[in-house]
Design an enzyme around this catalytic site. Structure first.
Site, mmCIF file in Angstrom:
data_model
loop_
_atom_site.group_PDB
_atom_site.id
_atom_site.type_symbol
_atom_site.label_atom_id
_atom_site.label_comp_id
_atom_site.label_asym_id
_atom_site.label_seq_id
_atom_site.Cartn_x
_atom_site.Cartn_y
_atom_site.Cartn_z
ATOM 1 N N ARG A 97 4.326 -12.764 10.287
ATOM 2 C CA ARG A 97 5.025 -11.490 10.126
ATOM 3 C C ARG A 97 6.430 -11.593 10.703
ATOM 4 O O ARG A 97 6.715 -12.441 11.537
ATOM 5 C CB ARG A 97 4.283 -10.376 10.896
ATOM 6 C CG ARG A 97 2.970 -9.948 10.313
ATOM 7 C CD ARG A 97 2.254 -9.028 11.282
ATOM 8 N NE ARG A 97 3.066 -7.867 11.594
ATOM 9 C CZ ARG A 97 2.970 -6.689 10.980
ATOM 10 N NH1 ARG A 97 2.092 -6.530 10.013
ATOM 11 N NH2 ARG A 97 3.725 -5.681 11.324
ATOM 12 N N LYS A 145 3.452 0.047 10.541
ATOM 13 C CA LYS A 145 3.354 1.351 9.870
ATOM 14 C C LYS A 145 2.750 2.405 10.785
ATOM 15 O O LYS A 145 3.152 3.574 10.762
ATOM 16 C CB LYS A 145 2.517 1.227 8.600
ATOM 17 C CG LYS A 145 3.289 0.742 7.391
ATOM 18 C CD LYS A 145 2.443 0.879 6.146
ATOM 19 C CE LYS A 145 3.201 0.391 4.916
ATOM 20 N NZ LYS A 145 2.386 0.491 3.701
ATOM 21 N N GLU A 156 0.863 -1.172 0.000
ATOM 22 C CA GLU A 156 0.000 0.000 0.000
ATOM 23 C C GLU A 156 0.909 1.235 0.000
ATOM 24 O O GLU A 156 1.794 1.347 0.862
ATOM 25 C CB GLU A 156 -0.893 0.005 1.230
ATOM 26 C CG GLU A 156 -1.842 -1.175 1.305
ATOM 27 C CD GLU A 156 -2.621 -1.180 2.606
ATOM 28 O OE1 GLU A 156 -3.382 -0.223 2.856
ATOM 29 O OE2 GLU A 156 -2.456 -2.136 3.389
#
Length: 784
Positions: free
Chosen positions: A493, A503, A272
């Site tokens: 992750r 983020k 993104e």
């Protein structure tokens, strides 16, 4: 808690006790029955299968275990066939795991046909009605023994294991394997005779028996598999099957997909563009690009650009830069926004199918409806009205948050991902970096990512575990639209100790000025690591060594990341001398003969890579940490009356000190001996006095960003208070050897005895700034 963790029956109410008794009566063992009962999803699946099968309890253990396999292994996409298969198990037509495996395989390949469409083909595929007589077993085993007679006579009983697999081949695949094995053993004894002492010996010389591994302590994390830390090799999960075996699709859809891709593996990296990439993205890229490359496939770089408020060209540009810097070569670079028209058409299609509707609930109202299990009051709007309202949304006739398009999923499901009707489109009056003001409605992640996967013919949709809850909604949507379904697999992750890879947290650190921008060398953003001096090779090797797993508690020690920087920089960075906190030394027995050039190797382990010279001057500088006014047995630096060796230079003996006005030692007076026959145990580095002008050199020594290794075990609201106040220590009066004065930003060096350093972009002509990439090597296992 007692019941769930320890299986303690005390306190179990009558309903729970009855359920446990019911599960045990199927023939599965008590431990498995308890585990199933304590997991809501597993409990419901097993109960559904028992109900669908109509089995009378108690039943034979072979029947119960096969029904349990159906419950746990049968995918939701084949649920229409579940009862059909259960009946075959209950009435004994399917009675072995081999038959059940064959049934699964057949139904996956023909899942969209009616359950009873071709009963004869199904029964043939899974051996229904096939009876393998003792005579047939005897003949089949005799054929295997005769075909391998010479090898059996040579290797005798040591050769029996390789042949056991052959005993599962037709026509023995539907036989009772215990009978097959007994017949094989009988014929082997008839051929070879009883085992001799030599047969009982090991095939290879025996090795000392290793001590059994100590059992891990309760609550301890599982030990990771051993990895060759210097040369890690990528290992891909065995669950990732070839594209040709994606039987979740209708045969005609799968065939069309394979024609479009030529049967290649196709993956995607879908960032993104609302922030900078970090080390977690590097791990994901290492997986999706590496997996595709190792299978001669394609990997798309696709921007999931569906949230214009948070996106800007700065993020797009830096993502392109980071992907290229790590050495990955996308098959194509695409934007989700380039498919907006197609995604809109799919929305119209879903509305026409009666599976989507325009809703006016606010976010809080949706949350309350989800909590109460009640549908939206607009869920049953007529199709024509939904079409008109959705077109009005596109034309900008509603305000933001006044209307959304939602998908009609299964509100009776236990899965939270589909229990609430997910939002497909929302209104945003924000210009998009790529489409500008063409659109005012934007697809949600739940709508866009699975459909674009299908549009781009992605074979393996690989994402992190937080998206696992969206698996069902992913499959529901593409199946509802009759599109190709990728194979979806989630992995854990990356987490690194003493730092953050979120983020949201990174944005806060940057926005509140806790760090100096996204490329602050203390951050694990790729631009921060690049500025600190990390190379693509070091990062990729680290990611390969970490590997791919589904272990959510996979906290990597920061020292392991440093380890790969040290390995790479030790091999590629020339040695140089630098004094971080300089202390002035004056040679009192100076003679003209002392003035000379000393020679130093750029790579002491490889003299073929050249050398450089450095002047020996009457005044020189050493690190203040290499001098003490009082010595000790375990200190090998310079002290009054004691000698040390200088790197590539003479033996230096301290004669006295000159204090400053504050009382701190300002100058050390020493003598030198170029002809000493015995070198002292201690050797230190040094630099000559700068010529002509005073050097302007700054050295930044970076340390761990947080004072604790794992932020997740601390209250969420306290994480900012755990920042390390000493994560950056700056030395503004450093002195370096003359050859470094022309160093350019990005160049990297090993400062002997001090670590690995990189020239920072803040450097100007006559003003050098060095960032410490990593200290000198120590075992990351010890440090962790």
């Amino acid at each position: 808690y007692q019941r769930r963790v320890h299986g303690d029956p005390f306190g179990m109410d009558a309903e729970q006790a009855a359920l446990l008794s019911k599960f045990i009566s199927t023939g599965i063992d008590e431990k498995l029955a308890r585990e199933t009962m304590n997991k809501r999803t597993s409990q419901k699946l097993f109960l559904d299968v028992l109900e669908a099968s109509g089995v009378v309890l108690p039943c034979a253990p072979t029947v119960g275990k096969l029904l349990y396999d159906i419950a746990m292994r049968f995918p939701d996409t084949l649920k229409d066939h579940r009862q059909f298969l259960c009946l075959y198990v209950v009435d004994g037509r399917i009675k072995s795991p081999a038959q059940l495996d064959a049934a699964f395989k057949y139904l996956r390949a023909n899942q969209y046909a009616a359950p009873n469409a071709d009963v004869a083909a199904f029964e043939q595929a899974c051996g229904v009605g096939v009876s393998v007589t003792p005579d047939a077993i005897r003949e089949a085993v005799a054929a295997v023994v005769a075909a391998n007679r010479d090898r059996l006579l040579t290797e005798r009983y040591r050769a029996q294991k390789p042949f056991l697999a052959k005993l599962h081949d037709p026509p023995l695949n539907w036989a009772d394997f215990n009978l097959v094995r007994a017949e094989f053993d009988r014929q082997l004894v008839a051929l070879l005779g009883p085992k001799t002492d030599a047969d009982k010996q090991e095939r290879e010389p025996s090795k000392p028996t290793a001590k059994p591994a100590a059992k891990p302590k309760k609550g301890a994390e599982p030990k990771q598999a051993e990895v060759n830390e210097e040369h890690p090799v990528a290992k891909w999960p065995s669950e990732l099957k070839p594209p040709q075996e994606n039987f979740a699709n209708k045969p005609e859809i799968l065939a069309a997909h394979l024609r479009a891709t030529g049967g290649r593996y196709v993956t995607r990296f879908p960032p993104e563009p609302n922030g900078y990439l970090h080390l977690g993205h590097a791990k994901a890229m290492n997986f999706v690009f590496g997996f595709a490359k190792d299978h001669d496939g394609w990997c798309y770089l696709r921007f999931d650009d569906t949230n214009p408020e948070a996106e800007c060209m700065e993020f797009f540009d830096n993502i392109y830069k980071d992907v290229e810097w790590l050495g990955h070569k996308p098959y194509k670079k695409t934007l989700s926004s380039q498919y907006f028209e197609q995604l809109y058409d799919y929305a119209i299609q879903l509305i026409k199918q009666g599976q989507a509707y325009v809703c006016h609930q606010t976010k809080s109202e949706m949350k309350q409806s989800r909590k109460n299990g009640t549908p939206s009051p607009w869920r049953d709007r007529p199709i024509e009205e939904n079409l008109r309202l959705f077109m009005d949304m596109r034309r900008g006739l509603f305000a933001e948050n006044e209307a959304t398009l939602r998908m009609k999923s299964d509100i009776t499901s236990d899965n939270a991902a589909i229990k609430s009707d997910l939002v497909a489109y929302r209104i945003k009056y924000s210009p998009h970096p790529a489409t500008k003001d063409k659109w005012c409605i934007y697809p949600s992640y739940d709508w866009e990512h699975c459909l674009v996967d299908s549009i781009e013919n992605i074979t393996h949709s690989l994402c992190t575990l937080e998206f696992e809850t969206r698996h069902l909604s992913y499959m529901w949507l593409v199946e509802s639209l009759g599109l190709y379904k990728a194979f979806v697999w989630e992995f854990s992750r990356l987490n690194v100790s003493h730092n953050v890879l979120s983020k949201r947290m990174l944005h806060r650190l940057v926005d509140e000025g806790m760090v100096v921008g996204w490329d602050d060398p203390r951050l694990l953003t790729l631009c921060g690591l690049r500025r600190r001096g990390y190379s693509p090779e070091a990062i990729n090797r680290f990611c390969t060594a970490v590997g791919i797993s589904r272990n959510e508690k996979n906290l990597q020690p920061y020292s392991r990341l440093e380890h790969y920087a040290q390995l790479e920089m030790d091999a590629n960075c020339p040695r140089r001398l630098a004094v971080i906190d300089p202390l002035r030394v004056v040679i009192t027995n100076w003679t003209p003969e002392c003035a000379r050039e000393v020679q130093l190797d750029n790579f002491p382990k490889d003299k073929s890579k050249g050398s450089r010279t450095m002047p020996f001057t009457q005044t020189l500088y050493i690190d203040r940490s290499d001098f003490r006014t009082e010595g000790s047995k375990d200190y090998f630096g310079l002290t009054p009356g004691k000698s040390v060796g200088l790197k590539a230079g003479p033996v230096l003996t301290c004669l006295g000190t000159v204090p400053s006005a504050s009382g701190q030692v300002e100058t050390v007076e020493c003598s030198v001996d170029w002809n000493a026959t015995k070198r002292p145990k201690g050797n230190i580095h040094w630099v000559p006095e700068p010529s002509n002008v005073k050097q302007n050199v700054t050295i930044r020594c970076y340390d761990l960003l947080f004072t604790v290794p794992d932020l997740s075990v601390h209250p969420k609201e306290t994480w900012m208070s755990l920042l390390n106040p000493d994560s950056l220590i700056t030395y503004e009066k450093a002195i370096v050897e003359p050859s470094l004065l022309d160093a350019k930003p990005g160049e990297r060096f090993q400062f002997e005895r001090r670590g690995y350093f990189c020239v920072d972009r803040d450097s100007l002509f006559g003003k050098l700034v060095f960032n410490r990439t990593a200290p000198l090597p120590t075992s990351f296992k010890e440090k962790s």
